[in-house]
Design a protein around this motif. Sequence first.
Motif, PDB file in Angstrom:
ATOM      1  N   GLU A   1     -26.830 -87.292-110.375  1.00  0.00           N
ATOM      2  CA  GLU A   1     -25.559 -86.870-109.326  1.00  0.00           C
ATOM      3  C   GLU A   1     -25.968 -88.423-108.105  1.00  0.00           C
ATOM      4  O   GLU A   1     -26.983 -87.825-107.866  1.00  0.00           O
ATOM      5  N   ALA A   2     -25.507 -89.199-107.864  1.00  0.00           N
ATOM      6  CA  ALA A   2     -25.232 -89.918-106.713  1.00  0.00           C
ATOM      7  C   ALA A   2     -23.912 -90.293-106.699  1.00  0.00           C
ATOM      8  O   ALA A   2     -23.221 -90.507-106.494  1.00  0.00           O
ATOM      9  N   ARG A   3     -24.116 -91.260-105.198  1.00  0.00           N
ATOM     10  CA  ARG A   3     -23.122 -91.441-104.104  1.00  0.00           C
ATOM     11  C   ARG A   3     -23.508 -92.438-103.338  1.00  0.00           C
ATOM     12  O   ARG A   3     -24.310 -92.258-102.621  1.00  0.00           O
ATOM     13  N   GLY A   4     -22.673 -93.766-102.466  1.00  0.00           N
ATOM     14  CA  GLY A   4     -23.154 -93.977-101.948  1.00  0.00           C
ATOM     15  C   GLY A   4     -22.614 -95.740-102.098  1.00  0.00           C
ATOM     16  O   GLY A   4     -21.533 -95.604-102.013  1.00  0.00           O
ATOM     17  N   TRP A   5     -23.300 -96.233-101.186  1.00  0.00           N
ATOM     18  CA  TRP A   5     -22.115 -97.752-101.153  1.00  0.00           C
ATOM     19  C   TRP A   5     -23.246 -98.873-102.003  1.00  0.00           C
ATOM     20  O   TRP A   5     -24.696 -98.829-101.855  1.00  0.00           O
ATOM     21  N   THR A   6     -22.556 -99.547-102.892  1.00  0.00           N
ATOM     22  CA  THR A   6     -23.720-100.507-103.699  1.00  0.00           C
ATOM     23  C   THR A   6     -22.942-102.585-103.279  1.00  0.00           C
ATOM     24  O   THR A   6     -22.360-102.410-103.192  1.00  0.00           O
ATOM     25  N   ASP A   7     -24.608-102.207-103.119  1.00  0.00           N
ATOM     26  CA  ASP A   7     -24.001-104.395-103.225  1.00  0.00           C
ATOM     27  C   ASP A   7     -24.902-104.855-104.556  1.00  0.00           C
ATOM     28  O   ASP A   7     -24.823-106.231-104.219  1.00  0.00           O
ATOM     29  N   ILE A   8     -24.925-104.663-105.738  1.00  0.00           N
ATOM     30  CA  ILE A   8     -25.789-104.753-106.695  1.00  0.00           C
ATOM     31  C   ILE A   8     -25.357-105.706-107.095  1.00  0.00           C
ATOM     32  O   ILE A   8     -24.053-106.109-107.602  1.00  0.00           O
ATOM     33  N   PHE A   9     -26.334-107.249-107.077  1.00  0.00           N
ATOM     34  CA  PHE A   9     -25.775-108.592-107.517  1.00  0.00           C
ATOM     35  C   PHE A   9     -26.578-108.943-109.097  1.00  0.00           C
ATOM     36  O   PHE A   9     -27.808-108.860-109.177  1.00  0.00           O
ATOM     37  N   ILE A  10     -25.588-108.809-110.251  1.00  0.00           N
ATOM     38  CA  ILE A  10     -26.576-108.726-111.175  1.00  0.00           C
ATOM     39  C   ILE A  10     -25.708-110.387-111.773  1.00  0.00           C
ATOM     40  O   ILE A  10     -25.169-110.611-112.091  1.00  0.00           O
ATOM     41  N   TYR A  11     -26.890-110.833-111.902  1.00  0.00           N
ATOM     42  CA  TYR A  11     -27.315-112.741-112.572  1.00  0.00           C
ATOM     43  C   TYR A  11     -28.712-112.729-113.809  1.00  0.00           C
ATOM     44  O   TYR A  11     -28.983-112.388-113.190  1.00  0.00           O
ATOM     45  N   PRO A  12     -28.431-113.872-114.448  1.00  0.00           N
ATOM     46  CA  PRO A  12     -29.668-113.483-115.081  1.00  0.00           C
ATOM     47  C   PRO A  12     -30.894-114.074-114.454  1.00  0.00           C
ATOM     48  O   PRO A  12     -30.532-115.230-113.258  1.00  0.00           O
ATOM     49  N   PRO A  13     -31.526-113.860-114.865  1.00  0.00           N
ATOM     50  CA  PRO A  13     -32.213-113.787-115.968  1.00  0.00           C
ATOM     51  C   PRO A  13     -32.174-111.957-115.136  1.00  0.00           C
ATOM     52  O   PRO A  13     -32.634-111.294-114.134  1.00  0.00           O
ATOM     53  N   TYR A  14     -31.771-110.690-116.059  1.00  0.00           N
ATOM     54  CA  TYR A  14     -31.686-109.346-115.409  1.00  0.00           C
ATOM     55  C   TYR A  14     -32.204-108.323-116.178  1.00  0.00           C
ATOM     56  O   TYR A  14     -31.180-109.028-117.633  1.00  0.00           O
ATOM     57  N   GLU A  15     -32.971-107.717-116.591  1.00  0.00           N
ATOM     58  CA  GLU A  15     -33.001-106.477-117.334  1.00  0.00           C
ATOM     59  C   GLU A  15     -31.690-105.324-117.350  1.00  0.00           C
ATOM     60  O   GLU A  15     -32.410-104.202-116.460  1.00  0.00           O
ATOM     61  N   PHE A  16     -31.451-104.639-118.052  1.00  0.00           N
ATOM     62  CA  PHE A  16     -30.599-103.654-118.055  1.00  0.00           C
ATOM     63  C   PHE A  16     -30.999-102.679-118.527  1.00  0.00           C
ATOM     64  O   PHE A  16     -31.935-103.184-118.823  1.00  0.00           O
ATOM     65  N   LYS A  17     -31.160-101.182-117.261  1.00  0.00           N
ATOM     66  CA  LYS A  17     -31.763-100.443-117.635  1.00  0.00           C
ATOM     67  C   LYS A  17     -30.633 -98.622-118.153  1.00  0.00           C
ATOM     68  O   LYS A  17     -30.796 -97.810-118.764  1.00  0.00           O
ATOM     69  N   ALA A  18     -29.658 -99.307-118.189  1.00  0.00           N
ATOM     70  CA  ALA A  18     -28.622 -98.110-117.802  1.00  0.00           C
ATOM     71  C   ALA A  18     -27.380 -98.454-119.427  1.00  0.00           C
ATOM     72  O   ALA A  18     -26.320 -96.909-119.487  1.00  0.00           O
ATOM     73  N   VAL A  19     -26.921 -99.098-119.621  1.00  0.00           N
ATOM     74  CA  VAL A  19     -25.714 -99.925-120.210  1.00  0.00           C
ATOM     75  C   VAL A  19     -26.688-100.596-121.685  1.00  0.00           C
ATOM     76  O   VAL A  19     -27.581-101.453-121.217  1.00  0.00           O
ATOM     77  N   ASP A  20     -25.769 -99.696-122.449  1.00  0.00           N
ATOM     78  CA  ASP A  20     -25.923-100.667-123.593  1.00  0.00           C
ATOM     79  C   ASP A  20     -25.174-102.001-124.906  1.00  0.00           C
ATOM     80  O   ASP A  20     -24.861-102.486-125.663  1.00  0.00           O
ATOM     81  N   ALA A  21     -24.096-101.194-124.131  1.00  0.00           N
ATOM     82  CA  ALA A  21     -22.755-102.169-124.557  1.00  0.00           C
ATOM     83  C   ALA A  21     -21.675-101.657-123.876  1.00  0.00           C
ATOM     84  O   ALA A  21     -21.701-101.453-123.007  1.00  0.00           O
ATOM     85  N   LEU A  22     -20.972-102.975-123.579  1.00  0.00           N
ATOM     86  CA  LEU A  22     -20.141-103.085-122.697  1.00  0.00           C
ATOM     87  C   LEU A  22     -18.368-103.232-122.726  1.00  0.00           C
ATOM     88  O   LEU A  22     -18.592-104.565-123.790  1.00  0.00           O
ATOM     89  N   ILE A  23     -17.663-103.139-122.622  1.00  0.00           N
ATOM     90  CA  ILE A  23     -15.470-103.897-122.718  1.00  0.00           C
ATOM     91  C   ILE A  23     -15.618-104.177-120.761  1.00  0.00           C
ATOM     92  O   ILE A  23     -15.812-103.601-120.113  1.00  0.00           O
ATOM     93  N   THR A  24     -15.051-105.668-121.297  1.00  0.00           N
ATOM     94  CA  THR A  24     -14.476-105.965-120.334  1.00  0.00           C
ATOM     95  C   THR A  24     -12.552-107.205-120.191  1.00  0.00           C
ATOM     96  O   THR A  24     -13.201-107.360-120.889  1.00  0.00           O
TER      97      THR A  24
END
Length: 341
Positions: free
Chosen positions: A272-295
Amino acid sequence: MDIKEFDFHLPEELIAQTPLLNRTSSRMLVLDKETGETNHQHFYDLPSYLEAGDCLVLNNTRVLPARLFGTKEDTGAKVEVLLLHQQEGDVWEVLVKPAKKVKEGTRITFGDGQLVAECTELKEHGGRIVRFRYEGIFLEVLESLGEMPLPPYIKEQLEDRERYQTVYSKEEGSAAAPTAGLHFTSELLQEIQAMGVEIAYITLHVGLGTFRPVSAETVEEHDMHAEFYEMDQETAEKLKQTRARGGRVITVGTTSTRTLETIVRDHGDYTEARGWTDIFIYPPYEFKAVDALITNFHLPKSTLIMMISAFAGKQHVMAAYQEAIEQQYRFFSFGDAMFIK
């Protein structure tokens, strides 16, 4: 890394101007992130790519009718105001156009004085802090005076406001829609749940960065915007259980992806969490939370195409985009979908 590495030529006629009559009839390009293999389907085929035990994560933010057209109280000059986020009470950060007409102390009226905004602070890139004055309930006033803040590349009028909302939108606060979710209907979600797929919700209010192009010459120089997010304990537990049983965490949209990656980065697990994110994901990056993606299909040189390039490999993504162009897929907010597995 040069921004130009994420550039591509998109024929203007492929920019979708209106939503399809049926949300699920949009096309869906399926991309295998390991091999780069592609398949061409429709969004109503999504259940055949899901398995019992998976968890689908949806962003339940709701778009405000955040575009207001008013006049300066002293001169009558026309001013456009776009709400970005609420700071506190009736104080909001907004974008104004033309910005040069709005100084500190400028008062803008909307709807014959139903709503008045006074500028209290100047920000960069046309941003302003304003305090609103009105009678009654702010959201009701906004519903009567505001328009949906469609992106600038959409020139057509939207006849039905709800087509720029997901069918599960709930938490008011976005300046733009989480567009990957626009393909779902309530019936499709029921079908997916009946298969044994969990449905979980997070909230991320889409904000200022949606309207700002990447102006830096290199990826590393880009200054990422911050957006408010929230995830409750129920969703956190669903995600932990999904991983524990070997299911996949499948995010719907880059907003859901950014939220989960932020939380796991900051806390080490789904929580459980809330706040502000400015995460910027670009290559190379190791995804830890997500296995597949619809976009959806994103703008050239945008932070969004950079994120999915990090997820599926830049070479695979750029090749898939070229294939989508050749196959006449519809692009951007009202366009077609990708399922990256």
